[in-house]
Scaffold this motif. Structure first.
Motif, PDB file in Angstrom:
ATOM      1  N   ALA A 121      29.859   0.212  10.015  1.00 41.20           N
ATOM      2  CA  ALA A 121      30.892  -1.206   9.804  1.00 41.20           C
ATOM      3  C   ALA A 121      31.325  -1.798   8.649  1.00 41.20           C
ATOM      4  O   ALA A 121      32.219  -1.839   7.760  1.00 41.20           O
ATOM      5  CB  ALA A 121      30.892  -2.119  10.573  1.00 41.20           C
ATOM      6  N   ASP A 122      30.044  -1.509   7.869  1.00 36.16           N
ATOM      7  CA  ASP A 122      30.377  -1.999   6.462  1.00 36.16           C
ATOM      8  C   ASP A 122      30.352  -0.627   5.481  1.00 36.16           C
ATOM      9  O   ASP A 122      30.147  -0.833   4.653  1.00 36.16           O
ATOM     10  CB  ASP A 122      29.132  -2.083   5.364  1.00 36.16           C
ATOM     11  N   GLY A 123      30.462   0.425   6.050  1.00 36.96           N
ATOM     12  CA  GLY A 123      30.869   2.041   4.962  1.00 36.96           C
ATOM     13  C   GLY A 123      29.524   2.440   4.917  1.00 36.96           C
ATOM     14  O   GLY A 123      29.405   3.568   4.543  1.00 36.96           O
TER      15      GLY A 123
END
Length: 176
Positions: A45-47
């Protein structure tokens, strides 16, 4: 290490799914194979970049890992995920079975169906119909083996790993 589902969503601790990992010492991809490298990439989700490991496993709340199979060996039958290791463990518990392996075989009705290969223990004759009925009685409805095949010895690599591709090829030959 983390575990993700078929759609790439992160699963909570204790869930079974495909394992992904990241570390400065992990491989960064396949040499001269960018498409293959992209296929193994997963982003959280944070890349952050993670790599699919090809293993099906469980990571518990304390970070302990249990590997339960290989993603490429998972059988999808009627929309249900079947892990061959679960079926192989039940086969190995049966009297007279010295070795066992389970692979998926194409099925018009289910997509794939699990098929077992069994090696008889020395001085044992296996009654395949009875063995199949006994094992299937212990399995869930969606896990049941569609067939059992006797084999003198399971094909193995030089390090002892069962060559499931060879077993699938044997099934394809007998089906064709």
């Amino acid at each position: 290490l983390k575990v993700i589902d078929e759609e790439g969503r992160e699963l909570p601790p204790g869930s079974k799914g495909e394992m992904v990992g990241r570390s400065p010492t992990m491989m960064s991809g396949y040499k001269n194979q960018p498409d293959k490298t992209r296929d193994m990439e997963w982003r959280d989700a944070d890349g952050n970049l993670w790599f699919k490991m090809g293993d099906i496993g469980i990571v518990d709340e304390d970070g302990f890992v249990q590997i339960v199979g290989r993603a490429k060996d998972m059988i999808i039958s009627g929309g249900f995920n079947i892990y061959p290791k679960d079926l192989e463990e039940i086969l190995m518990q049966q009297p007279g079975v010295a070795d066992a392996a389970v692979v998926g075989m194409p099925s018009e009705r289910w997509g794939e169906t699990p098929v077992g290969f069994v090696v008889a223990a020395p001085d044992h004759a296996l009654e395949l119909d009875q063995l199949l009925a006994t094992v299937n009685a212990e399995l869930g409805k969606t896990q049941r083996l569609s067939a059992l095949h006797p084999i003198d010895e399971l094909p193995r690599s030089h390090i002892g790993k069962i060559l499931k591709t060879d077993l699938r090829a044997m099934l394809a030959e007998t089906a064709g």
